[in-house]
Design a protein around this motif. Sequence first.
Motif, PDB file in Angstrom:
ATOM      1  N   GLY A  37      25.198   3.521 -84.469  1.00  0.00           N
ATOM      2  CA  GLY A  37      25.665   4.877 -84.181  1.00  0.00           C
ATOM      3  C   GLY A  37      27.005   5.123 -84.823  1.00  0.00           C
ATOM      4  N   GLY A  38      27.613   6.284 -84.455  1.00  0.00           N
ATOM      5  CA  GLY A  38      28.908   6.635 -85.010  1.00  0.00           C
ATOM      6  C   GLY A  38      29.512   7.806 -84.267  1.00  0.00           C
ATOM      7  N   CYS A  39      30.706   8.173 -84.674  1.00  0.00           N
ATOM      8  CA  CYS A  39      31.449   9.266 -84.041  1.00  0.00           C
ATOM      9  C   CYS A  39      31.160  10.576 -84.753  1.00  0.00           C
ATOM     10  CB  CYS A  39      32.950   8.986 -84.062  1.00  0.00           C
ATOM     11  SG  CYS A  39      33.447   7.634 -82.980  1.00  0.00           S
ATOM     12  N   GLU A  40      30.904  11.595 -83.969  1.00  0.00           N
ATOM     13  CA  GLU A  40      30.702  12.945 -84.483  1.00  0.00           C
ATOM     14  C   GLU A  40      31.517  13.907 -83.633  1.00  0.00           C
ATOM     15  OE1 GLU A  40      26.620  13.957 -84.518  1.00  0.00           O
ATOM     16  OE2 GLU A  40      26.032  12.437 -85.965  1.00  0.00           O
ATOM     17  N   GLY A  41      32.524  14.477 -84.262  1.00  0.00           N
ATOM     18  CA  GLY A  41      33.353  15.424 -83.520  1.00  0.00           C
ATOM     19  C   GLY A  41      34.123  14.786 -82.393  1.00  0.00           C
ATOM     20  N   GLY A  42      34.535  13.543 -82.597  1.00  0.00           N
ATOM     21  CA  GLY A  42      35.309  12.837 -81.578  1.00  0.00           C
ATOM     22  C   GLY A  42      34.478  12.242 -80.465  1.00  0.00           C
ATOM     23  N   VAL A  43      33.149  12.327 -80.540  1.00  0.00           N
ATOM     24  CA  VAL A  43      32.254  11.781 -79.523  1.00  0.00           C
ATOM     25  C   VAL A  43      31.322  10.788 -80.201  1.00  0.00           C
ATOM     26  CG1 VAL A  43      30.513  12.291 -77.777  1.00  0.00           C
ATOM     27  CG2 VAL A  43      32.362  13.915 -78.212  1.00  0.00           C
ATOM     28  N   TYR A  44      31.127   9.646 -79.552  1.00  0.00           N
ATOM     29  CA  TYR A  44      30.279   8.611 -80.121  1.00  0.00           C
ATOM     30  C   TYR A  44      28.820   8.956 -79.844  1.00  0.00           C
ATOM     31  CZ  TYR A  44      28.534   4.012 -81.433  1.00  0.00           C
ATOM     32  OH  TYR A  44      27.857   2.980 -82.060  1.00  0.00           O
ATOM     33  N   ARG A  45      28.010   8.925 -80.936  1.00  0.00           N
ATOM     34  CA  ARG A  45      26.577   9.197 -80.849  1.00  0.00           C
ATOM     35  C   ARG A  45      25.809   7.913 -81.155  1.00  0.00           C
ATOM     36  NH1 ARG A  45      26.354  14.071 -78.305  1.00  0.00           N
ATOM     37  NH2 ARG A  45      27.798  15.565 -79.330  1.00  0.00           N
ATOM     38  N   MET A  46      24.984   7.457 -80.205  1.00  0.00           N
ATOM     39  CA  MET A  46      24.189   6.249 -80.407  1.00  0.00           C
ATOM     40  C   MET A  46      22.970   6.544 -81.251  1.00  0.00           C
ATOM     41  SD  MET A  46      24.307   4.381 -76.658  1.00  0.00           S
ATOM     42  CE  MET A  46      24.039   5.893 -75.747  1.00  0.00           C
ATOM     43  N   GLY A  47      22.563   5.544 -82.054  1.00  0.00           N
ATOM     44  CA  GLY A  47      21.396   5.681 -82.906  1.00  0.00           C
ATOM     45  C   GLY A  47      20.104   5.597 -82.114  1.00  0.00           C
ATOM     46  N   ASP A  48      19.022   5.926 -82.792  1.00  0.00           N
ATOM     47  CA  ASP A  48      17.726   5.920 -82.114  1.00  0.00           C
ATOM     48  C   ASP A  48      17.258   4.503 -81.768  1.00  0.00           C
ATOM     49  OD1 ASP A  48      17.718   8.646 -82.377  1.00  0.00           O
ATOM     50  OD2 ASP A  48      16.599   8.621 -84.270  1.00  0.00           O
ATOM     51  N   GLU A  49      17.626   3.545 -82.584  1.00  0.00           N
ATOM     52  CA  GLU A  49      17.186   2.167 -82.380  1.00  0.00           C
ATOM     53  C   GLU A  49      18.348   1.292 -81.906  1.00  0.00           C
ATOM     54  OE1 GLU A  49      14.137   1.206 -82.571  1.00  0.00           O
ATOM     55  OE2 GLU A  49      13.325   3.093 -83.345  1.00  0.00           O
ATOM     56  N   VAL A  50      19.137   1.803 -80.964  1.00  0.00           N
ATOM     57  CA  VAL A  50      20.311   1.053 -80.529  1.00  0.00           C
ATOM     58  C   VAL A  50      19.922  -0.219 -79.783  1.00  0.00           C
ATOM     59  CG1 VAL A  50      20.491   2.390 -78.394  1.00  0.00           C
ATOM     60  CG2 VAL A  50      22.514   1.255 -79.337  1.00  0.00           C
ATOM     61  N   ASN A  51      18.841  -0.183 -79.017  1.00  0.00           N
ATOM     62  CA  ASN A  51      18.399  -1.394 -78.298  1.00  0.00           C
ATOM     63  C   ASN A  51      17.979  -2.493 -79.262  1.00  0.00           C
ATOM     64  OD1 ASN A  51      18.811  -0.497 -75.648  1.00  0.00           O
ATOM     65  ND2 ASN A  51      16.841   0.567 -75.601  1.00  0.00           N
ATOM     66  N   GLY A  52      17.194  -2.112 -80.272  1.00  0.00           N
ATOM     67  CA  GLY A  52      16.766  -3.098 -81.265  1.00  0.00           C
ATOM     68  C   GLY A  52      17.931  -3.628 -82.076  1.00  0.00           C
ATOM     69  N   CYS A  53      18.875  -2.721 -82.371  1.00  0.00           N
ATOM     70  CA  CYS A  53      20.043  -3.180 -83.146  1.00  0.00           C
ATOM     71  C   CYS A  53      20.880  -4.181 -82.353  1.00  0.00           C
ATOM     72  CB  CYS A  53      20.894  -1.984 -83.543  1.00  0.00           C
ATOM     73  SG  CYS A  53      20.092  -0.888 -84.747  1.00  0.00           S
ATOM     74  N   LEU A  54      21.033  -3.956 -81.044  1.00  0.00           N
ATOM     75  CA  LEU A  54      21.789  -4.904 -80.223  1.00  0.00           C
ATOM     76  C   LEU A  54      21.092  -6.256 -80.159  1.00  0.00           C
ATOM     77  CD1 LEU A  54      22.883  -2.552 -77.290  1.00  0.00           C
ATOM     78  CD2 LEU A  54      24.342  -3.510 -79.087  1.00  0.00           C
ATOM     79  N   ARG A  55      19.753  -6.240 -80.094  1.00  0.00           N
ATOM     80  CA  ARG A  55      19.021  -7.502 -80.096  1.00  0.00           C
ATOM     81  C   ARG A  55      19.167  -8.210 -81.443  1.00  0.00           C
ATOM     82  NH1 ARG A  55      15.120  -4.407 -77.141  1.00  0.00           N
ATOM     83  NH2 ARG A  55      14.000  -4.004 -79.081  1.00  0.00           N
ATOM     84  N   ASP A  56      19.148  -7.427 -82.545  1.00  0.00           N
ATOM     85  CA  ASP A  56      19.316  -8.037 -83.868  1.00  0.00           C
ATOM     86  C   ASP A  56      20.706  -8.650 -84.032  1.00  0.00           C
ATOM     87  OD1 ASP A  56      16.765  -7.273 -84.472  1.00  0.00           O
ATOM     88  OD2 ASP A  56      17.372  -5.445 -85.546  1.00  0.00           O
ATOM     89  N   LEU A  57      21.724  -7.975 -83.501  1.00  0.00           N
ATOM     90  CA  LEU A  57      23.077  -8.538 -83.588  1.00  0.00           C
ATOM     91  C   LEU A  57      23.184  -9.854 -82.811  1.00  0.00           C
ATOM     92  CD1 LEU A  57      25.311  -5.346 -83.268  1.00  0.00           C
ATOM     93  CD2 LEU A  57      24.872  -6.700 -85.308  1.00  0.00           C
ATOM     94  N   LYS A  58      22.501  -9.916 -81.682  1.00  0.00           N
ATOM     95  CA  LYS A  58      22.534 -11.162 -80.918  1.00  0.00           C
ATOM     96  C   LYS A  58      21.820 -12.283 -81.677  1.00  0.00           C
ATOM     97  CE  LYS A  58      23.638 -13.628 -77.396  1.00  0.00           C
ATOM     98  NZ  LYS A  58      23.047 -13.433 -76.064  1.00  0.00           N
ATOM     99  N   LYS A  59      20.716 -11.959 -82.363  1.00  0.00           N
ATOM    100  CA  LYS A  59      20.031 -12.968 -83.165  1.00  0.00           C
ATOM    101  C   LYS A  59      20.898 -13.422 -84.333  1.00  0.00           C
ATOM    102  CE  LYS A  59      15.362 -11.295 -82.092  1.00  0.00           C
ATOM    103  NZ  LYS A  59      14.116 -10.679 -82.662  1.00  0.00           N
ATOM    104  N   LEU A  60      21.571 -12.471 -84.972  1.00  0.00           N
ATOM    105  CA  LEU A  60      22.464 -12.847 -86.067  1.00  0.00           C
ATOM    106  C   LEU A  60      23.628 -13.703 -85.579  1.00  0.00           C
ATOM    107  CD1 LEU A  60      22.558  -9.444 -88.013  1.00  0.00           C
ATOM    108  CD2 LEU A  60      21.537 -11.585 -88.795  1.00  0.00           C
TER     109      LEU A  60
END
Length: 1131
Positions: A37-60
């Motif tokens: 995800g990223g910041c848009e207009g000062g508010v953080y917007r999570m990506g659609d696959e945030v759960n999968g990305c967190l699991r991938d980061l843990k595997k890495l």
Amino acid sequence: MDDDVISLHSDQSDNQEHVSRRDILESVVRHVVDALGGCEGGVYRMGDEVNGCLRDLKKLWRKDDTDDERTVARIFWETRVLPNDLIPILLATAGKGQVEDKRAIACADLVTAMTWPIDVASELRELDEELDKGTDYTQLMLSHLNYKAVLLKPGVMQALFGIMLPPLSKPAKERQERDGQIVNVVLHLIRNLAFIKDLPPNMHLSADQAEYSSLQTKLVKALSETHTLDLLLTIAANNDQDPLFNASNTLVLEIFYLLFRGIKPTALAIDQTKQPAQNLQRLLAAEDKKKRDIARNASSRHSRFGTTIAVRLNTNKKAQVDRGGDNAGSSATADASERGSSSRPLVLHRQAAITQESGNILDISKHQKARKANKVDELTRDDNLSYEARLVLQGFAKEFVESCFNPFLSSLLKDIKSERPKITEKDHLRLSYTTKWLLEFFLDLRSKENVIGGHRRWNLGLVAGVTDRSWIIWVLRRMREAMEEKPKMWNELQAGIECLTQLLLLIDNMASSVISDPELNEAAQLLQQQLIYNGDVLDIALESLRSYKEGTQSLTYLNSSVYLAYELLRMLERWGKENSSAMYVRKKAIRKKKAQGNGPSEEDGVPNIEDEGDTEEEEDIIHETMFTFEAFEMKFAHSEITRTLLFYLSRYKEFDSPELMKRAVNLIHRQVVKAKAEALYFNVSTLQLFKSILDDQRSLPKDTSYKDLVQLITFISRKFFKAVKEEPFLMIEAWYPMNRGHWKQYSSWEPEQKANRTRESAEDSGGFSGEVQVKKGYSWSEQIGIAVAALIEDGKSELVEWVKDILVLVIRQRQQIIHETDQNDRDGDADEIEDVPRKNAAPSKEALSKLTDYEIPYINDKHAEAATKDARLKLVFRLLEFTIVAEDAEELQWVVPASIAPSVLRERLHVVDQFLKNPIDLEGKKASEMLSKKTRRRHRRRSPSLGSDVELPDDEPRRRKKEKKRKEEKTYKSAQFIGESDEEYGDMEAFLEREKALREKTARAAAESGKIATMRATGTKKRRKKGKDAALSSAEEHDLIPVSPKVFSDDSNSDDEIIKSLRRSRSPSPPLKATARPKPKPRLLRKPKPAAETINISSDSEQQAQARESPTSAVLRPARKGRVVLSDDEV
């Protein structure tokens, strides 16, 4: 063209070889991070696959498990994934109440992994010298500081605390395994944050860097504001009631350890409102001292003119050259000039040389060898905590002591004893340090408490868990294991030493006169007695001081060892004054093993009890020794302990409290004055240290301890120069250490007079209920002679006569039983006449089996008291192998065992009678000097002792084995007097002539009386001896004692005719005569004289009566040879 092809192929292979692990992983990590995800207009917007990305980061992240470079961790730091993505996701989910959101839990899990502590020392040891040559952990440590700063921003800790609430709110039966894992993850994250060390405060750092020096303060305040500290207290207080809390007790212990080690308990126990003023006062005092030192050595106002000073060396040599005269030749003059060249002057240009020694000024210009810096402390660190953080920790520590100390400590000890898998090796160290910290904090609060109406807030029951036997056993066992490890675990040993020190202070507080509770005073005395009896604490206190080496252990270890020795000696001194009587303590436990084959050795541990009977026989023997405070204080006079104390004293300029100097002076005073070991300080290096202290005497604090130090140094110096005057060679010995008792010849120490002490202990044995023994180096007969001489010397010769009476009575009784049994079993044959007299025949087995133990009767109270309390009479009884029915009876009942044959008793009677008539020659010494106290020796199981918690099963099988073995190993002490010899019978022809005359007289007497000589009065015939029954026993070659015709009765009273005759036949005991010259020790000989004197047991009246009744009775007793007598040449 071929060259171009070869060139292309070479470039391609080189490019493939240079592809690194980082190049492969970096692009993958950045793609996953961008998808979060990223910041848009000062508010953080999570990506659609945030759960999968967190699991991938843990595997890495798991890729770093096999990577010493920690490549993924470095990429995570460079991408700033934690502050830019993970923290915003956590705040957007758990921060807004979605505490059970999987994304929040995944973020907490990943943050916990990224902040996991790095053990740099172990990591560097595991690196490969070639492959990991450029590895640097500085970047990773800086990343952890940044992560800690980000996690302490407002709202983050509150969100993490919210994640733990749903699992904790569920009932214990409804919880699942995942609930415990969630709580465990957040607690590990708190542990990680507490582990990260702040940067040291530095006024020259930038604002951003200065923030990193106060992160621990922010953490403590954040834990308090989010009620996390209250949760930790709840977990600690309810370990035994909730399985989830019990599973996390070791993790909570580590958090307590990390929070408490950053500040001293004494600094936290005082009033925090006064802390800034005290710190300011301390800094001003240090600054003032520094100014005074500079002013004392500062240059004067004339320093601008410079200084030139000439220092001449070896002036005596120059004077000798001048006195040589002009008569010497040119060569002699040249030699003298060369010898005098060393006396040329040295020029110094420093003004300090006017007031200081020239040697010190010369040393300034020398090259100083770099010394290894001493470690201050490896268990603690100095956290820069603010006033608010100190207040929070103070309240937290007080609440912990009041509500959680005892249950938390008992639950951890229970897990340690049960050997739970969650208990690691470092948990022992953390438990020791945390307990020590809380005890010191409690005792400091108690000392500053104002008692109102007799009610105390800090009562001793709050910390009663440390006085439990299991706790003390655990501490001592861990310290023994730390000492036995290779290499030794100094940190754990330091924590154990500090624990024992606080335990001694607690016992001292319990036994103080301020407390009027008799139960507490009794408990304190019991604890003191157990610690002294166990002996481990005494050994540890001495060993910790002896084993200290500069650079190996930390300075805090040195302070702890000195503090323990100081408190232990003070406690023992008070205990010795209150308990004047000596105490027996455990000396050393020795395990004796008799293994069969290749059994386990002693280092293999405790064997299996079930296999004990098959493989080995094991016996635990506890030796006890007399303990006195003076003897223990002499053990403290050791050269290695002196070396440690001198190094401790050399840091006198670093002492920040007069109490530190007080401990050093007290311990040195015990060695020099009380132990009289002042020669331990007769060394050049020690005298140099004393000189430095005396030079700085004016700058020392004005406390009493420093004044005592100056007086003590003066006393040692005077002793040294006095010893040099008496023994000039001490000037050479002073250059070498005083090891192995070498100091004793130069000290005022005097050896103990052991001979006088032995004499005094043996003077009054009537009131001594213990046992004595003859010193080693004497045979059994000599021991009998010494014991008899000791009784006569004490004016108790009637007791020796009583011993003779007992032997005579037992001999008569058993001879009567043997005579009747053997006569009844023989067939009557009138034609059979025995050639050899029947009195020399060995008793049959049936007759020996009818013998019973003879209980010695006490005719009067004097005999009963002597048999119970007189140590010398008891020694005679034991040498004669008499036994006691019950050792613990109020009046001892002695028994003559049935296993002792009459022949053996006759030999012993003869020995006693000989030493009564002819006392043993002791070369002018007293018999009491030959005696010594018998050392107490107890066989115990190990369970009652304080130093071991191993409980052995019932000892009944082992006891039966010992009894069986004891019965099989019978030894007759009289065997040294009995031997086979043909010379005993003398001339065989003369013997046959006497036998022939005897048969003729017997036949004439039978013809006159009308009875057959071989017939008994009852009409039965004698049986002719056959086989081995006809063999003469070497123990039965002496005369049989005549037996009265009437049946012998066991009822021995004062009206018995035998006793009356014995009293009339007593021989007077000759007094001991002082010999003018020393004589050799007596030897027992067999003299082949034809007319040796025999032992006449019957009285004169009985002999006269027997002579009147039977005129031939004298013929029935042939004169024997080979009697055991003292040689006339020896006497």
